[in-house]
Each structure stands twice: as structure tokens, then as C-alpha cells.
Scaffold this motif. Structure first.
Motif, mmCIF file in Angstrom:
data_model
loop_
_atom_site.group_PDB
_atom_site.id
_atom_site.type_symbol
_atom_site.label_atom_id
_atom_site.label_comp_id
_atom_site.label_asym_id
_atom_site.label_seq_id
_atom_site.Cartn_x
_atom_site.Cartn_y
_atom_site.Cartn_z
ATOM 1 N N SER A 89 -23.368 -22.902 17.223
ATOM 2 C CA SER A 89 -22.241 -22.799 18.138
ATOM 3 C C SER A 89 -22.218 -24.090 18.943
ATOM 4 C CB SER A 89 -22.414 -21.607 19.061
ATOM 5 O OG SER A 89 -23.636 -21.712 19.749
ATOM 6 N N MET A 90 -21.084 -24.343 19.582
ATOM 7 C CA MET A 90 -20.971 -25.620 20.284
ATOM 8 C C MET A 90 -20.195 -25.451 21.581
ATOM 9 S SD MET A 90 -19.992 -29.248 18.631
ATOM 10 C CE MET A 90 -19.836 -30.739 19.582
ATOM 11 N N VAL A 91 -20.652 -26.159 22.606
ATOM 12 C CA VAL A 91 -19.937 -26.200 23.879
ATOM 13 C C VAL A 91 -19.441 -27.631 24.059
ATOM 14 C CG1 VAL A 91 -20.130 -25.943 26.373
ATOM 15 C CG2 VAL A 91 -21.376 -24.403 24.874
ATOM 16 N N PHE A 92 -18.122 -27.777 24.281
ATOM 17 C CA PHE A 92 -17.545 -29.111 24.384
ATOM 18 C C PHE A 92 -17.486 -29.564 25.837
ATOM 19 C CE2 PHE A 92 -16.088 -27.444 20.418
ATOM 20 C CZ PHE A 92 -16.097 -28.533 19.569
ATOM 21 N N GLN A 93 -17.346 -30.866 25.993
ATOM 22 C CA GLN A 93 -17.313 -31.442 27.342
ATOM 23 C C GLN A 93 -16.145 -30.875 28.164
ATOM 24 O OE1 GLN A 93 -17.241 -35.699 27.415
ATOM 25 N NE2 GLN A 93 -17.204 -35.783 29.626
ATOM 26 N N ASN A 94 -14.971 -30.766 27.524
ATOM 27 C CA ASN A 94 -13.821 -30.223 28.256
ATOM 28 C C ASN A 94 -13.688 -28.722 28.023
ATOM 29 O OD1 ASN A 94 -12.965 -30.142 25.671
ATOM 30 N ND2 ASN A 94 -11.085 -31.286 25.988
ATOM 31 N N TYR A 95 -14.730 -28.099 27.506
ATOM 32 C CA TYR A 95 -14.860 -26.662 27.241
ATOM 33 C C TYR A 95 -14.017 -26.189 26.062
ATOM 34 C CZ TYR A 95 -16.176 -27.365 32.098
ATOM 35 O OH TYR A 95 -16.684 -27.872 33.251
ATOM 36 N N ALA A 96 -12.872 -26.866 25.776
ATOM 37 C CA ALA A 96 -12.012 -26.466 24.653
ATOM 38 C C ALA A 96 -11.687 -24.983 24.672
ATOM 39 C CB ALA A 96 -12.655 -26.868 23.319
ATOM 40 N N LEU A 97 -11.387 -24.443 25.834
ATOM 41 C CA LEU A 97 -10.952 -23.045 25.900
ATOM 42 C C LEU A 97 -9.504 -22.973 25.440
ATOM 43 C CD1 LEU A 97 -12.389 -22.043 29.376
ATOM 44 C CD2 LEU A 97 -13.424 -21.758 27.140
ATOM 45 N N TYR A 98 -9.138 -21.851 24.800
ATOM 46 C CA TYR A 98 -7.753 -21.689 24.359
ATOM 47 C C TYR A 98 -6.916 -21.295 25.565
ATOM 48 C CZ TYR A 98 -10.384 -21.557 20.057
ATOM 49 O OH TYR A 98 -11.257 -21.854 19.055
ATOM 50 N N PRO A 99 -6.027 -22.184 26.027
ATOM 51 C CA PRO A 99 -5.352 -21.927 27.302
ATOM 52 C C PRO A 99 -4.389 -20.747 27.257
ATOM 53 C CG PRO A 99 -4.555 -23.957 26.300
ATOM 54 C CD PRO A 99 -5.669 -23.472 25.455
#
Lengths: 308, 377
Positions: free
Chosen positions: B79-89
Motif C-alpha cells: 500500500s502507499m501513502v502519497f505526499q499530497n495524500y491523493a484522497l478522492y475529493p
């Protein structure tokens, strides 16, 4: 004798009114350029159209006799106007959804990171740079009954040639095809811009989750693109209602009024038949139709739109 | 718990210039492994190659002992956590968290229960129905963490996950992520440019510069014995003080600024190609000169800047051809800018680097001693 607070209160309200006046004056000054432009090209013609729609006019378009709502009564009863409305609605239904689906498909293709994507982006958006008259003439050649490439293709694979622009069943479809082709450039460009605005990390994250391409399309791309899709739909819908140029060049409203879309009908009423009163009434009718459709669209369509 | 092994991994975007050069390292199962380096050093590229988001140009990646070079990201069990979180807005927090499970077609009830468990663990239960834009930075960060751990992947990758948070929250999330990793037994690979994060969080850290491994080891070892001058300057805040010294091979002595001479191992001195070395010392090992000792390493400086941080005092000065040096003393010292002080170097804490290759020649001798002392403080 007035108390001190009363005097103070009065002077302070005077200051407030003065300040309000200054505020409005500068606001109006800033708005003036667009107010002038809108007045000359929009508000005055709109007012004049509304005015004329209640009159019988002479050949110069000068109002003669006040007839009230008779012009409206007349057009709503006229069979040719019914035909015109029917053709316009069919035309909108043919062009808007098809155009957007094709543009979205092309935009998705051109948004992929492949070699030569820039070339295809230019090609796909190039119809934006072609004028209505020029593209209509090109399609006139394509649709030509004997020399047109379309019929030559059909006959070469053994079909029978079709009178694209001369057959009442086919003429509207042919005009619609031309219009879709012309609109693709604009819709494509806007949709591509919308696609490129979507954060790449969202797809990477979905990829790690194991989402397939179509799952990503359904759950990420389409919802994230919804404001752009809504905008494109609204604009192309209004444009479709106002189609004129391609009709004028391809069919002149014929055959047997099958492509007599409202704007073309207004043009003929006013500048061929010199019935400025009924033409104005048709214009007001079209204005109200577009207004209602757009309001409905904002009311029901916008609920499904996600703004960031 | 899975291990991740990199074997001579190279990466090049233009087929000429390598952004990652010959990286070989084994990340043990259940380890908190930190990749640290300045921006543009290739650490994020390396992480993306492990994730499968970038192809590797040459070499090979093994996950749990199996070659994973051409596996798609979803098959690598990470799994991966991105710097800008990449949450689905456009999705609620709940939908965001369960997105990874939706794909796997798990029963709705089970999905919901799992989501609540994770939300409970991260304190997100009150926010499940909200959209990401209505959350604070820290809450978004937690949603990104929840999304990463809900899939139960044995490996978790994080790409600068704390860099968008303010300092206070960052310190808090540091310990929270560390605790979470311990509790779940994850193999965590963490990318950061912040050496404080690297020092405080990692079981082991790998310092990268210009696509090449500089040093791999426990944070404290990297801090105490940096293997080259880059690591010495990169790890530690303020960085290690470095200045040039001249070696006299016949007497086996280094002279700095014609004021100080200190002995160097004769064998080391003889193996040198040039007569220049870099002498380094951590700021906390510079002391106020009090009484003469057998080896006089004292020198006089004028202070350019003083910072009192509450528990410690930071002194900045220029010395020996304008090398900027720092000294860090425990306690609150009443010292003014412009004041002249006589300082001395702790001879056992010096690092000596080759002037040419910048590689470590001689490390400090008092590491053990320092451990005990730091324990008392």
C-alpha cells in the motif's frame, strides 16, 4: 435643544450615505464598459425584439399596428412552426449526446501518455479553427449524391447511394453529422483540459489498489470531470438550439422543411417573408425555451456535479 | 511481513543520465526503513520503482524473495501513502478508506466493519461521512493512513507523508506512524528529505545523494560515524562542522589554520594521496576552553550569531577561511553577538575525511562514552 447623540447620529448616517454613493459610483464605473457593450448588442436588441413581437410591421421592419399576443397565437398554431420545433428538438437530441460522447472518447485517447499524443490533440481540436461556412461546404461535397465520397464508398461496397441532403428522412441526420463534427473540436479541447486537471496521484493510488481501467473511469475520471462535462453540455445544448450556418449552406431548411430549425425559420420569416412581428415572436419563444432548458439543467444536472 | 530486496537497481529517464545508480539493499521484514536525501536525489523514484509505478532500467527487485520486476502495482501486496495524500475529493471519507476493498469485491458488511475498526484506531469515526475538503491537514493524513492499512498489505510505502503538516502536528504524527507500524508489524519504507524524521523514526536509514547510496545503517551509527562528508553535512541539525586541514606526512600531524595541530594515525597519513584532509566535529563536541591539557586544540573566535533554544544554546561563528561553524551547548548561556571566546575541540570526537575523495579516514573514538552521557541527560 437637540441632544448631542442625536446630532452625532445624523452626521454619521450622512457619512454612511455618502460612502454608499461613492461605493456605487465606482462600482458602476468599473462595470460601464461591459454595460455599454451588453446594452448595444444584447439588451437593446432583446427589448426591441420583445417590442416588435407585439406589432404588425411594414417591409422596413417598422412597427405599424399593435396586435397584442396575436403574433404568438399565430406561430403557435402554424403547422410549419410545429415542424420547426420538432426538427429542432430532434436535432438537439441527435447532436448533443453524440458529440459529447465522441469528444470524451477522443479526449481520453489523447490524454494517454503515448508518442505523438500532441499531434492527435492538434488534429482532434482542429475543427475549432474551421469556420461554419467552410466546413459546411466541405460536407456539401462529401454528401454530394453522385460525386460525394460518402456515396462512392457506399456504392463501392455494394450499397445503394443515398440522397443525403435531398431526402426528408436523411437531411436532418446529415446536418446533425456535420454539426457534431464541427462541435467536436471545442468539446474535445475543454474535456481534455478537464482530464489533465485530475491529479495523477489519484490514478496511481487506484492502480496500487488494483482498480481496472474502466473502474477508474467510472469511479474517478467521470466524477472528477463532472463540472467540465456539465459546462460542455450546457454550451453545446445552447449552441444546438441556435444552429443556423450549416442549415443555410447545406439545405436551406429543406427538403419539405425537414431541416427548418428555429433560428433558420426566424431568419426566413424576417428577411425572406418580411414578417418581423412573427419572427420576433419566434425569437422570444426560442429565448424562453433555452432559458427554461438551462434552468432545468442547472437545477437537476448540477446535483450530480462535484466541484472541488 | 515481507522483505524487499533491491539488486543493482538503475533508473534512467533519457537513457543517458542515471537518476538512480546501482542501488543494492535488503529491507528486512517488519523493518521501518527510511530513505533520506536532498530533493532530486532519486529517493522518490526508488520508492515508485518498488511500488511498480516506474519501470526499472536495470537490476532487479525482490519482494518476499520473489522477483517482482514486472509485476503490476496491485500484485506486489503493498500500500502507499502519497505526499499530497491523493484522497478522492468526490468521495466521503468512508468511501475513500474502503476504495481498496471495493476493488477486491468483499462483502459490504465486512467492509463496513473493517472501515469502522480502522477509523476507531485512527480516531476518524466522527468524520466518516465528510468529504476530504472538510477535513484538516492532519485528518486527511489519517484518512490516507487508514486507506493504506485497511488492505492488510504486508508492505507499506510512504512518500514524504508529513511534509504538508505544520511542525507540531508533524512531531505528533511521527510517533503515531511509528506506533502503528510496530502494532501492525508492517514492513515500512519511508521517504523523507527531513533528517529529523529519518533519525527519529527509522530502524535503519539509507542516505542517498545523486542517485547513489551514501550510507546505510542505524540512525545513531550514521550520526556518529558518517562515512563521507556529504552524510556528515546532511545528517544532524545543525550539521557537522567541517574545515580543511593540511597533513604533514613525516610527523603524522594535521594543522588547521596554523593554530592547531593534532596527531593522525601514521598508517592513514601514509596512504593519503594529497596533503589535504577535511576535519569534522559535531557542534556538541566543541567546548569552552577552560584549562590547558596535554593536547591543545583551542582557538579564538568572534561570534556571529547566538540562539538560545531553552534547553540548549547555539553559537555560530566563522573560522579557518570562512568555514561556518556551530557549537551547541547544553543550558542557557548568556553570550552576546560579537563576543570573543576561546573554544576547544574534543580530540576524541573528530572525524577526518580525505580531502579528495571525501571518504572517512578516521572516526571518533568516544562513541560508547557519548552513549552513556546522553543517557544521563
Amino acid at each position: 435643544m437637540k441632544s448631542a447623540t442625536e446630532i452625532q447620529g445624523k452626521s454619521s448616517t450622512r457619512i454612511v450615505t455618502k460612502w454608499k454613493f461613492m461605493y456605487w459610483r465606482s462600482a458602476i464605473l468599473y462595470l460601464l464598459p461591459s454595460i455599454i457593450l451588453f446594452s448595444v448588442f444584447l439588451f437593446y436588441p432583446l427589448g426591441k425584439t420583445l417590442y416588435l413581437s407585439f406589432f404588425l410591421t411594414d417591409q422596413q421592419g417598422i412597427a405599424n399596428v399593435f396586435v397584442g399576443f396575436e403574433n404568438y397565437q399565430y406561430i403557435l398554431q402554424a403547422e410549419s412552426f410545429h415542424k420547426s420545433i420538432k426538427a429542432t428538438i430532434l436535432f438537439v437530441l441527435y447532436t448533443v449526446p453524440t458529440g459529447i460522447v465522441i469528444s470524451l472518447f477522443l479526449a481520453l485517447l489523447a490524454n494517454e501518455k503515448v508518442k505523438g499524443a500532441g499531434f492527435f490533440r492538434t488534429i482532434y481540436s482542429s475543427t475549432m479553427g474551421v469556420s461554419v461556412a467552410a466546413s459546411a461546404v466541405v460536407w456539401l461535397f462529401i454528401f454530394h449524391p453522385s460525386m460525394g465520397i460518402l456515396n462512392q464508398l457506399i456504392t463501392s461496397i455494394g450499397g445503394t447511394s443515398i440522397d443525403w441532403l435531398l431526402h426528408p428522412d436523411w437531411a436532418l441526420v446529415s446536418v446533425a453529422v456535420t454539426t457534431i463534427w464541427m462541435n467536436i473540436g471545442f468539446s474535445f479541447l475543454i474535456l481534455l483540459g478537464g482530464l489533465q486537471n485530475i491529479d495523477e496521484h489519484l490514478y496511481e493510488s487506484a492502480k496500487i489498489s488494483g482498480a481496472s481501467y474502466f473502474y477508474q473511469l467510472r469511479r474517478i475520471t467521470i466524477p472528477m470531470l463532472s463540472p467540465t462535462l456539465f459546462f460542455v453540455t450546457t454550451v453545446t445544448l445552447i449552441n444546438a438550439f441556435q444552429t443556423f450556418g450549416q442549415v443555410d449552406i447545406l439545405t436551406q431548411g429543406g427538403p419539405s422543411e425537414s431541416t427548418n430549425l428555429i433560428v433558420y425559420s426566424i431568419y426566413r420569416e424576417a428577411f425572406v417573408n418580411y414578417q418581423f412581428g412573427t419572427a420576433s415572436a419566434q425569437s422570444i419563444f426560442l429565448f424562453l425555451c433555452i432559458l427554461i432548458v438551462t434552468i432545468l439543467q442547472f437545477k437537476f444536472g448540477e446535483r450530480k456535479v462535484h466541484y472541488q | 511481513m515481507y522483505s524487499v530486496e533491491l539488486k543493482q537497481v538503475d533508473k534512467s529517464y533519457d537513457k543517458e543520465h542515471l537518476v538512480v545508480k546501482n542501488v543494492s539493499v535488503t529491507i528486512e521484514p517488519g523493518e521501518f526503513f527510511v530513505l533520506v536525501g536532498p530533493s532530486g536525489c532519486g529517493k522518490s523514484t526508488l520508492l515508485r520503482m518498488i511500488a511498480g509505478l516506474e519501470d526499472i532500467t536495470s537490476g532487479s527487485i525482490l519482494i518476499d524473495g520473489k522477483i517482482a520486476d514486472h509485476l503490476p502495482p496491485s500484485k506486489r501486496e503493498l500500500s502507499m501513502v502519497f505526499q499530497n495524500y491523493a484522497l478522492y475529493p468526490h468521495m466521503t471519507v468512508e468511501d475513500n478508506i474502503t476504495f481498496g476493498l471495493d476493488v477486491k469485491k468483499i462483502l459490504k458488511k465486512e467492509k463496513k466493519q473493517k472501515c469502522y475498526e480502522i477509523a476507531e484506531m485512527l480516531g476518524l469515526t466522527d468524520y466518516l461521512k465528510r468529504k476530504p475538503r472538510h477535513l484538516s491537514g492532519g485528518q486527511r493524513q489519517r484518512v490516507a493512513l487508514a486507506r493504506a492499512i485497511i488492505t492488510n498489505s504486508p508492505i507499506c510505502l510512504m512518500d514524504e507523508p508529513l511534509s504538508n503538516l505544520d511542525a507540531k502536528l508533524r512531531a505528533h504524527m511521527r510517533s503515531e506512524i511509528r506506533e502503528l507500524q510496530r502494532k501492525l508489524g508492517l514492513t515500512l519504507i519511508y521517504v523523507t528529505h527531513d533528517q529529523v524524521e529519518a533519525m527519529t523514526m527509522g530502524d535503519r536509514i539509507m542516505v542517498l545523494n545523486e542517485g547513489m547510496i551514501q550510507q546505510v545503517g542505524k540512525p545513531i551509527d550514521v550520526y556518529n560515524t558518517p562515512v563521507n562528508s556529504f552524510v556528515a553535512k546532511f545528517i544532524g541539525s545543525p550539521p557537522m562542522n567541517l574545515t580543511t586541514g593540511l597533513v604533514d606526512k613525516s610527523s603524522a600531524e594535521i594543522t588547521i589554520s596554523e593554530q592547531i595541530s593534532l596527531p593522525i594515525n601514521r598508517l592513514v597519513a601514509n596512504n593519503l594521496n594529497s596533503d589535504q584532509v577535511l576535519v569534522g566535529i559535531r557542534p556538541e563536541n566543541i567546548k569552552l576552553y577552560e584549562e590547558p591539557s596535554s593536547l591543545d586544540l583551542s582557538f579564538e573566535v568572534t561570534l556571529d550569531h547566538v540562539e538560545i533554544l531553552g534547553t540548549e544554546t547555539l553559537l555560530k561563528f566563522k573560522w579557518n577561511d570562512n568555514s561556518v561553524w556551530y557549537a551547541k551547548w547544553y543550558g542557557q548561556w548568556d553570550i552576546r553577538v560579537g563576543q570573543t571566546l576561546r573554544l576547544t575541540l574534543d580530540s576524541d570526537s573528530l572525524c577526518i575525511y580525505d580531502g579528495h575523495t571525501e571518504k572517512l579516514l578516521q572516526g571518533p573514538r568516544n562513541i560508547q562514552h557519548q552513549h552513556v552521557q546522553e543517557g544521563i541527560v
